[in-house]
Design a protein around this motif. Structure first.
Motif, PDB file in Angstrom:
ATOM      1  N   LYS A 176       0.828  -1.214   0.000  1.00  0.00           N
ATOM      2  CA  LYS A 176       0.000   0.000   0.000  1.00  0.00           C
ATOM      3  C   LYS A 176       0.858   1.258   0.000  1.00  0.00           C
ATOM      4  CE  LYS A 176      -3.886  -2.282   2.269  1.00  0.00           C
ATOM      5  NZ  LYS A 176      -4.618  -2.462   3.532  1.00  0.00           N
ATOM      6  N   ALA A 177       1.934   1.266   0.794  1.00  0.00           N
ATOM      7  CA  ALA A 177       2.833   2.430   0.817  1.00  0.00           C
ATOM      8  C   ALA A 177       3.513   2.602  -0.539  1.00  0.00           C
ATOM      9  CB  ALA A 177       3.876   2.267   1.927  1.00  0.00           C
ATOM     10  N   LEU A 178       3.921   1.486  -1.150  1.00  0.00           N
ATOM     11  CA  LEU A 178       4.604   1.568  -2.450  1.00  0.00           C
ATOM     12  C   LEU A 178       3.660   1.974  -3.568  1.00  0.00           C
ATOM     13  CD1 LEU A 178       7.078  -1.428  -2.147  1.00  0.00           C
ATOM     14  CD2 LEU A 178       7.647   1.011  -2.200  1.00  0.00           C
ATOM     15  N   GLU A 179       2.365   1.666  -3.441  1.00  0.00           N
ATOM     16  CA  GLU A 179       1.391   2.152  -4.434  1.00  0.00           C
ATOM     17  C   GLU A 179       1.376   3.678  -4.433  1.00  0.00           C
ATOM     18  OE1 GLU A 179      -0.350   0.707  -6.909  1.00  0.00           O
ATOM     19  OE2 GLU A 179       0.745  -1.118  -6.339  1.00  0.00           O
ATOM     20  N   LEU A 180       1.456   4.284  -3.247  1.00  0.00           N
ATOM     21  CA  LEU A 180       1.502   5.745  -3.145  1.00  0.00           C
ATOM     22  C   LEU A 180       2.792   6.293  -3.755  1.00  0.00           C
ATOM     23  CD1 LEU A 180       0.093   6.166   0.484  1.00  0.00           C
ATOM     24  CD2 LEU A 180      -1.127   6.520  -1.676  1.00  0.00           C
ATOM     25  N   LEU A 181       3.902   5.603  -3.517  1.00  0.00           N
ATOM     26  CA  LEU A 181       5.181   6.015  -4.098  1.00  0.00           C
ATOM     27  C   LEU A 181       5.131   5.920  -5.624  1.00  0.00           C
ATOM     28  CD1 LEU A 181       8.236   6.769  -3.453  1.00  0.00           C
ATOM     29  CD2 LEU A 181       8.687   4.341  -3.723  1.00  0.00           C
ATOM     30  N   LYS A 182       4.561   4.826  -6.136  1.00  0.00           N
ATOM     31  CA  LYS A 182       4.418   4.661  -7.594  1.00  0.00           C
ATOM     32  C   LYS A 182       3.589   5.797  -8.191  1.00  0.00           C
ATOM     33  CE  LYS A 182       3.033   0.180  -7.889  1.00  0.00           C
ATOM     34  NZ  LYS A 182       2.747  -1.145  -8.464  1.00  0.00           N
ATOM     35  N   LYS A 183       2.486   6.135  -7.526  1.00  0.00           N
ATOM     36  CA  LYS A 183       1.626   7.214  -8.018  1.00  0.00           C
ATOM     37  C   LYS A 183       2.383   8.539  -8.048  1.00  0.00           C
ATOM     38  CE  LYS A 183      -2.838   9.503  -7.244  1.00  0.00           C
ATOM     39  NZ  LYS A 183      -2.382  10.623  -8.022  1.00  0.00           N
ATOM     40  N   PHE A 184       3.172   8.792  -7.020  1.00  0.00           N
ATOM     41  CA  PHE A 184       3.976  10.015  -6.977  1.00  0.00           C
ATOM     42  C   PHE A 184       4.906  10.088  -8.190  1.00  0.00           C
ATOM     43  CE2 PHE A 184       8.186  11.742  -5.882  1.00  0.00           C
ATOM     44  CZ  PHE A 184       7.860  13.067  -5.697  1.00  0.00           C
ATOM     45  N   PHE A 185       5.612   8.978  -8.479  1.00  0.00           N
ATOM     46  CA  PHE A 185       6.531   8.971  -9.615  1.00  0.00           C
ATOM     47  C   PHE A 185       5.796   9.063 -10.947  1.00  0.00           C
ATOM     48  CE2 PHE A 185       9.810   7.864  -6.629  1.00  0.00           C
ATOM     49  CZ  PHE A 185      10.930   8.455  -7.179  1.00  0.00           C
ATOM     50  N   ALA A 186       4.640   8.415 -11.061  1.00  0.00           N
ATOM     51  CA  ALA A 186       3.853   8.477 -12.299  1.00  0.00           C
ATOM     52  C   ALA A 186       3.364   9.898 -12.539  1.00  0.00           C
ATOM     53  CB  ALA A 186       2.674   7.509 -12.216  1.00  0.00           C
ATOM     54  N   ASP A 187       2.876  10.563 -11.491  1.00  0.00           N
ATOM     55  CA  ASP A 187       2.400  11.941 -11.614  1.00  0.00           C
ATOM     56  C   ASP A 187       3.550  12.863 -11.992  1.00  0.00           C
ATOM     57  OD1 ASP A 187      -0.104  11.045 -10.860  1.00  0.00           O
ATOM     58  OD2 ASP A 187      -0.031  11.895  -8.834  1.00  0.00           O
ATOM     59  N   ARG A 188       4.699  12.649 -11.394  1.00  0.00           N
ATOM     60  CA  ARG A 188       5.868  13.494 -11.683  1.00  0.00           C
ATOM     61  C   ARG A 188       6.333  13.305 -13.116  1.00  0.00           C
ATOM     62  NH1 ARG A 188      11.219  13.715  -7.978  1.00  0.00           N
ATOM     63  NH2 ARG A 188      11.961  12.081  -9.343  1.00  0.00           N
ATOM     64  N   GLN A 189       6.333  12.040 -13.574  1.00  0.00           N
ATOM     65  CA  GLN A 189       6.724  11.750 -14.957  1.00  0.00           C
ATOM     66  C   GLN A 189       5.774  12.403 -15.934  1.00  0.00           C
ATOM     67  OE1 GLN A 189       7.074   7.534 -15.524  1.00  0.00           O
ATOM     68  NE2 GLN A 189       9.164   7.693 -16.259  1.00  0.00           N
ATOM     69  N   GLN A 190       4.484  12.383 -15.602  1.00  0.00           N
ATOM     70  CA  GLN A 190       3.475  12.964 -16.450  1.00  0.00           C
ATOM     71  C   GLN A 190       3.661  14.483 -16.530  1.00  0.00           C
ATOM     72  OE1 GLN A 190      -0.551  12.157 -15.139  1.00  0.00           O
ATOM     73  NE2 GLN A 190      -1.164  11.650 -17.237  1.00  0.00           N
ATOM     74  N   GLN A 191       3.968  15.115 -15.380  1.00  0.00           N
ATOM     75  CA  GLN A 191       4.210  16.556 -15.357  1.00  0.00           C
ATOM     76  C   GLN A 191       5.429  16.928 -16.178  1.00  0.00           C
ATOM     77  OE1 GLN A 191       4.540  17.373 -11.173  1.00  0.00           O
ATOM     78  NE2 GLN A 191       2.333  17.634 -10.883  1.00  0.00           N
ATOM     79  N   GLN A 192       6.480  16.123 -16.105  1.00  0.00           N
ATOM     80  CA  GLN A 192       7.704  16.395 -16.857  1.00  0.00           C
ATOM     81  C   GLN A 192       7.492  16.227 -18.359  1.00  0.00           C
ATOM     82  OE1 GLN A 192      10.501  13.755 -14.939  1.00  0.00           O
ATOM     83  NE2 GLN A 192      10.956  15.215 -13.299  1.00  0.00           N
ATOM     84  N   ALA A 193       6.581  15.314 -18.730  1.00  0.00           N
ATOM     85  CA  ALA A 193       6.319  15.051 -20.140  1.00  0.00           C
ATOM     86  C   ALA A 193       5.474  16.137 -20.785  1.00  0.00           C
ATOM     87  CB  ALA A 193       5.618  13.687 -20.304  1.00  0.00           C
ATOM     88  N   SER A 194       4.669  16.844 -19.953  1.00  0.00           N
ATOM     89  CA  SER A 194       3.797  17.877 -20.533  1.00  0.00           C
ATOM     90  C   SER A 194       4.419  19.242 -20.526  1.00  0.00           C
ATOM     91  CB  SER A 194       2.458  17.900 -19.818  1.00  0.00           C
ATOM     92  OG  SER A 194       2.605  18.007 -18.424  1.00  0.00           O
TER      93      SER A 194
END
Length: 194
Positions: A176-194
């Protein structure tokens, strides 16, 4: 996405079982390698410990890293032993931990995992927490990973140690904690891509 494009993270741990679980949970999303560092044993709340530990690790490594702190909290004892469960486990073992609750009617507990992520020296760590409710039971299953053999998650008739690894990872405090970490990295990657 090829494995070369995956974000890389150093997980500060000397525990091979934790490393294997983290790598399995983050597979295909974040490439995790481990580095063992002797950090001081800190005291405080799980969040305070995780934040301090991650900050020290990032300074020692001079770069980004994740650290993890796990707690096993007994409701009858107002959350104790909490982040000190490792010392109880090493000192009195599964049977001793069970005996601690013999004077109480309540054997409910929760497993709490707190990951810290720090981008490097001078950065404030971010905290990701996961919690799984359950109860303390007599030891069942392999006794190879901490207190897994005495923690039975709610909704299951097996301990963490008896569960299939994929099932455990999908419901565990760590997962559960790592799901939150994954979401953080996915959101950050998405922000960097846009």
């Amino acid at each position: 996405m090829s494995s070369q494009e995956l974000p890389k993270l150093v997980f500060v741990t000397g525990n091979k079982n934790k490393l294997l679980e983290v790598q399995a949970i983050l597979k295909g999303v974040i490439d995790v390698e481990s580095h063992k560092i002797d950090l001081p044993e800190l005291q405080g709340t799980t969040e305070d410990i995780a934040r301090q530990k991650c900050k020290l690790a990032a300074e020692t490594l001079n770069g980004p890293c994740i650290t993890e702190d796990t707690a096993l909290c007994f409701n009858a004892m107002n959350g104790l032993p909490g982040p000190y469960i490792k010392w109880f486990q090493d000192s009195i073992g599964h049977a001793g931990i069970n005996k601690m609750l013999d004077g109480f009617d309540d054997r409910s507990a929760y497993a709490l995992c707190t990951f810290g992520y720090c981008e490097g020296p001078g950065h404030e760590p971010m905290i990701f927490e996961g919690r799984t409710n359950g109860k303390i039971v007599p030891s069942r299953g392999p006794c190879t990973f901490g207190w897994d053999a005495i923690f039975q998650p709610d909704g299951f008739d097996k301990t963490y140690a008896e569960l299939d690894k994929e099932v455990k990872n999908s419901i565990s405090h760590r997962g559960k904690a790592l799901e939150l970490l994954k979401k953080f990295f996915a959101d950050r990657q998405q922000q960097q891509a846009s």
